[in-house]
Design a protein around this motif. Structure first.
Motif, mmCIF file in Angstrom:
data_model
loop_
_atom_site.group_PDB
_atom_site.id
_atom_site.type_symbol
_atom_site.label_atom_id
_atom_site.label_comp_id
_atom_site.label_asym_id
_atom_site.label_seq_id
_atom_site.Cartn_x
_atom_site.Cartn_y
_atom_site.Cartn_z
ATOM 1 N N SER A 84 0.872 -1.172 0.000
ATOM 2 C CA SER A 84 0.000 0.000 0.000
ATOM 3 C C SER A 84 0.907 1.220 0.000
ATOM 4 O O SER A 84 2.135 1.086 -0.004
ATOM 5 C CB SER A 84 -0.918 -0.005 1.231
ATOM 6 N N ILE A 86 1.469 3.250 2.339
ATOM 7 C CA ILE A 86 2.190 3.517 3.597
ATOM 8 C C ILE A 86 2.759 2.249 4.239
ATOM 9 O O ILE A 86 3.483 2.343 5.217
ATOM 10 C CB ILE A 86 1.299 4.285 4.608
ATOM 11 N N ILE A 87 2.404 1.082 3.707
ATOM 12 C CA ILE A 87 2.876 -0.177 4.312
ATOM 13 C C ILE A 87 3.594 -1.023 3.270
ATOM 14 O O ILE A 87 3.125 -1.166 2.138
ATOM 15 C CB ILE A 87 1.684 -0.970 4.910
ATOM 16 N N TYR A 114 5.751 -6.820 8.172
ATOM 17 C CA TYR A 114 4.938 -5.693 7.700
ATOM 18 C C TYR A 114 5.493 -4.438 8.366
ATOM 19 O O TYR A 114 5.667 -4.426 9.600
ATOM 20 C CB TYR A 114 3.487 -5.827 8.141
ATOM 21 N N PHE A 116 5.573 0.091 8.457
ATOM 22 C CA PHE A 116 5.125 1.401 7.977
ATOM 23 C C PHE A 116 6.308 2.157 7.381
ATOM 24 O O PHE A 116 7.440 2.029 7.868
ATOM 25 C CB PHE A 116 4.538 2.224 9.129
ATOM 26 N N TYR A 124 1.696 9.925 11.155
ATOM 27 C CA TYR A 124 0.701 9.410 12.103
ATOM 28 C C TYR A 124 1.270 9.229 13.513
ATOM 29 O O TYR A 124 0.654 8.556 14.343
ATOM 30 C CB TYR A 124 0.115 8.100 11.570
ATOM 31 N N ILE A 126 3.657 7.378 14.738
ATOM 32 C CA ILE A 126 3.720 5.960 15.107
ATOM 33 C C ILE A 126 4.948 5.736 15.997
ATOM 34 O O ILE A 126 6.060 6.136 15.656
ATOM 35 C CB ILE A 126 3.787 5.089 13.835
ATOM 36 N N ALA A 130 5.846 0.168 17.387
ATOM 37 C CA ALA A 130 4.622 -0.187 16.652
ATOM 38 C C ALA A 130 4.807 -0.041 15.141
ATOM 39 O O ALA A 130 3.849 -0.045 14.388
ATOM 40 C CB ALA A 130 3.463 0.688 17.121
ATOM 41 N N ILE A 133 5.475 -5.547 12.298
ATOM 42 C CA ILE A 133 5.019 -6.821 12.867
ATOM 43 C C ILE A 133 5.704 -7.941 12.095
ATOM 44 O O ILE A 133 5.746 -7.920 10.861
ATOM 45 C CB ILE A 133 3.486 -6.953 12.788
ATOM 46 N N GLU A 135 6.185 -12.015 11.114
ATOM 47 C CA GLU A 135 5.629 -13.372 11.076
ATOM 48 C C GLU A 135 6.798 -14.304 10.760
ATOM 49 O O GLU A 135 7.407 -14.185 9.696
ATOM 50 C CB GLU A 135 4.553 -13.494 9.998
ATOM 51 N N PHE B 200 -5.867 -10.994 12.128
ATOM 52 C CA PHE B 200 -5.150 -10.405 10.997
ATOM 53 C C PHE B 200 -3.773 -11.022 10.807
ATOM 54 O O PHE B 200 -3.458 -11.511 9.739
ATOM 55 C CB PHE B 200 -5.012 -8.885 11.201
ATOM 56 N N PHE B 201 -2.956 -10.972 11.835
ATOM 57 C CA PHE B 201 -1.548 -11.341 11.666
ATOM 58 C C PHE B 201 -1.313 -12.775 12.118
ATOM 59 O O PHE B 201 -1.904 -13.234 13.087
ATOM 60 C CB PHE B 201 -0.648 -10.364 12.434
ATOM 61 N N ARG B 202 -0.403 -13.431 11.420
ATOM 62 C CA ARG B 202 -0.097 -14.825 11.722
ATOM 63 C C ARG B 202 1.174 -14.856 12.578
ATOM 64 O O ARG B 202 2.245 -15.279 12.125
ATOM 65 C CB ARG B 202 0.096 -15.569 10.406
ATOM 66 N N ILE B 216 -4.614 -7.469 4.422
ATOM 67 C CA ILE B 216 -4.158 -6.988 5.731
ATOM 68 C C ILE B 216 -3.556 -5.590 5.573
ATOM 69 O O ILE B 216 -3.855 -4.672 6.344
ATOM 70 C CB ILE B 216 -3.102 -7.953 6.333
ATOM 71 N N ALA B 220 -4.934 -2.262 7.196
ATOM 72 C CA ALA B 220 -4.086 -1.541 8.159
ATOM 73 C C ALA B 220 -3.904 -0.094 7.717
ATOM 74 O O ALA B 220 -3.870 0.819 8.549
ATOM 75 C CB ALA B 220 -2.737 -2.245 8.304
ATOM 76 N N GLU B 221 -3.811 0.124 6.418
ATOM 77 C CA GLU B 221 -3.707 1.499 5.907
ATOM 78 C C GLU B 221 -4.993 2.276 6.183
ATOM 79 O O GLU B 221 -4.970 3.409 6.656
ATOM 80 C CB GLU B 221 -3.426 1.488 4.398
ATOM 81 N N THR B 224 -5.226 3.076 9.843
ATOM 82 C CA THR B 224 -4.271 4.109 10.265
ATOM 83 C C THR B 224 -4.728 5.488 9.802
ATOM 84 O O THR B 224 -4.757 6.437 10.588
ATOM 85 C CB THR B 224 -2.873 3.806 9.681
ATOM 86 N N ARG B 242 -1.214 -6.665 20.180
ATOM 87 C CA ARG B 242 -0.067 -5.898 19.666
ATOM 88 C C ARG B 242 -0.518 -4.646 18.930
ATOM 89 O O ARG B 242 -1.594 -4.598 18.339
ATOM 90 C CB ARG B 242 0.884 -6.742 18.833
ATOM 91 N N LEU B 243 0.359 -3.659 19.040
ATOM 92 C CA LEU B 243 0.100 -2.374 18.416
ATOM 93 C C LEU B 243 0.828 -2.333 17.083
ATOM 94 O O LEU B 243 2.029 -2.597 17.021
ATOM 95 C CB LEU B 243 0.617 -1.264 19.352
ATOM 96 N N PHE B 244 0.101 -2.033 16.015
ATOM 97 C CA PHE B 244 0.729 -1.856 14.695
ATOM 98 C C PHE B 244 0.251 -0.505 14.173
ATOM 99 O O PHE B 244 -0.942 -0.326 13.916
ATOM 100 C CB PHE B 244 0.336 -2.998 13.767
ATOM 101 N N GLY B 245 1.188 0.411 14.058
ATOM 102 C CA GLY B 245 0.790 1.775 13.710
ATOM 103 C C GLY B 245 0.113 2.399 14.910
ATOM 104 O O GLY B 245 0.643 2.375 16.014
ATOM 105 N N ILE B 246 -1.085 2.916 14.708
ATOM 106 C CA ILE B 246 -1.820 3.520 15.836
ATOM 107 C C ILE B 246 -2.995 2.638 16.243
ATOM 108 O O ILE B 246 -3.849 3.048 17.020
ATOM 109 C CB ILE B 246 -2.313 4.937 15.463
#
Lengths: 221, 282
Positions: A84, A86-87, A114, A116, A124, A126, A130, A133, A135, B200-202, B216, B220-221, B224, B242-246
């Motif tokens: 995306s 931003i990600i 993943y 940002f 944002y 962040i 955070a 993430i 996997e 969402f996350f594995r 995902i 997530a975009e 956010t 868990r926190l991802f972004g905000i």
């Protein structure tokens, strides 16, 4: 002496999150020397709404080994894909491939992150913990059957896999493929593959996610 | 010869599986509709029913959340409702895999639900709720699985968006609906919380699947850019936070009786801020 090659393809597809059709193109270059291959490639998204010029890049290194009288390709890879604005995701891992006359099989493991973008982190607010993430130890696999033996000048086949050039799904989200190629000479061939993606496959409540068609050419100099 | 026999067994198995999955009979794999068809039904239901709003006369409120009760048995489900009532919960959220999808289990589930007057409930379907052609039962008893509800307090209002990910994807229509709701409504509310079944996350190995990476990232975009504070899910049967972004992504423990880690999630709004804890029956 090192032997270079190039693989160019275009991809036209549609999925549950795309706004209409999406259109991507990629170029991969490789260099064969002895039992080793180094390859690298970039992907670009050609959607009119898209603001990302390079939507992915990949670097792979392979070595051919003989194990139990079988030729095995051992590959290490790193791929970054902008999913995306931003990600992005990064995937790195190892893959072991075996090719027989009609079959191609691969098994390996990848680590996906993943993240940002720096711009998004600032925009944002962040926090550092955070930003991403991970996997870990995802299983990656490919099982392909071709109707004709691999030395044939043309072929069609099908495959089940969770990997593609710039895409790594979770092992529970397989991609089903129909593929084929036409070899004009030892140096030049064209190929196509149709990918069908299901969501929720191992939940046993599954549905359509996306479909795409890739057509490309391979030219070994 | 042995190879051919094995091949026949595999082909027979695949054929049986294929025809079973396509069957309109009420077998395990019978899903009679696509996610887009379910979402259309849900949105149609929403348009014919009044918007759901909880009005709280205090600036603080608590909502009890659960998922994966897999009724059959109802020991933990009954205890969950009982604890929620004793704690003066404003509502309960039930985030999918509420039963096996069998008609008899839908009957049991419905019989054990508190009345809407005594404890308001907000539900979404999970993948198990669809088996045995279960969506028809779900929809006829509980209505929509794609909707939002709001909680109004004297100090401000919060929005809760409930999504159907029972098929492992939002589908095209629901993704578009979600984008529009966030774009047009988010700014009118203090907190925004998304409820859905599929995690969402594995982050841990499991045989169940999460959403696809592309979806995902797109979600997530969206979360956010539209300041979604929290996403509450189940499905994975192991709690995670868990926190991802905000956005904070919560996975709840399952509520089902046979689970050693049976538990639930308590969401509290205090002075306009989100507080939370995981609850268990120990």
């Amino acid at each position: 002496m090192a032997q270079p090659g190039i693989n160019i393809y275009t991809e036209l597809g549609q999925n549950n999150i795309s706004q209409g059709l999406y259109f991507k193109s990629a170029a991969m270059g490789d260099l064969n020397f002895g039992n080793n291959i180094l390859s690298s490639g970039i992907q670009t998204s050609l959607d009119k709404n898209n603001k990302i010029l390079v939507s992915g890049y990949t670097i792979n290194a392979s070595r051919y080994l003989i194990l139990q009288r079988m030729v095995v390709e051992l590959q290490g890879f790193f791929t970054m894909t902008e999913l995306s604005e931003i990600i992005h995701t990064t995937n790195w891992g190892i893959l072991m491939k075996i090719r027989r006359n009609h079959f191609e099989m691969a098994i390996g493991s990848n680590f996906k992150t993943y993240s940002f973008s720096e711009q998004a982190q600032k925009a944002y607010n962040i926090m550092n913990d955070a930003v991403s993430i991970n996997e870990t130890f995802n299983i990656i696999y490919l099982f392909r059957y071709n109707v004709k033996p691999s030395y044939n000048k043309w072929n069609i086949g099908w495959a089940i896999t969770d990997i593609d050039y710039f895409q790594f799904n979770q092992e529970t989200n397989p991609i089903f493929k129909l593929n084929g190629y036409l070899r004009f000479s030892n140096k030049f061939s064209v190929n196509a593959d149709l990918s069908y993606e299901l969501a929720g496959f191992t939940n046993l409540a599954f549905g359509y996610f996306g479909l795409n068609l890739k057509t490309g050419l391979i030219w070994n100099f | 010869m042995e190879f051919l026999t094995n091949k026949k067994i595999v082909l027979t198995f695949i054929t049986v599986l294929f025809f079973e999955s396509c069957s309109k009979d009420e077998g395990y794999f019978s899903l009679n509709e696509t996610v887009d068809q379910r979402v259309e039904q849900s949105l149609d239901w929403d348009s014919k029913n009044p918007e759901r709003e909880l009005v709280i006369n205090s600036d603080e409120y608590t909502i009890f959340c659960m998922a994966d009760s897999h009724v059959g048995t109802t020991g933990n489900l009954d205890r969950f409702f009982s604890i929620a009532k004793e704690s003066d919960a404003a509502a309960v959220i039930m985030a999918g895999d509420l039963c096996s999808g069998r008609l008899s289990d839908y009957d049991v589930l419905e019989n054990h639900m508190p009345s809407g007057d005594s404890l308001p409930r907000f539900m979404v379907a999970g993948n198990h709720d669809l088996h045995f052609a279960g969506w028809n039962e779900y929809f006829s008893r509980f209505g929509s699985s794609t909707y939002f509800f709001t909680v109004r307090t004297p100090a401000g209002s919060d929005i809760f968006i409930c999504l159907d990910t029972s098929e492992g994807t939002l589908g095209k229509i629901q993704f578009s609906w979600l984008s529009n709701v966030l774009k047009n409504m988010r700014q009118n509310y203090r907190q925004c919380i998304v409820i859905t079944h599929n995690n969402f996350f594995r982050v841990k190995q499991a045989e169940s699947t999460s959403l696809l990476p592309e979806e995902i990232s797109a979600l997530a975009e969206l979360f956010t850019t539209n300041r979604v504070e929290m996403v509450i899910t189940g499905h994975d049967h192991r709690k995670d936070d868990r926190l991802f972004g905000i956005t904070r992504y919560i996975v709840m423990d399952p509520l089902e009786d046979k689970a050693d880690n049976a538990g639930f999630f308590v969401l509290k709004i205090r002075k306009g801020e989100i507080k939370y804890n995981f609850g268990s029956f120990e």
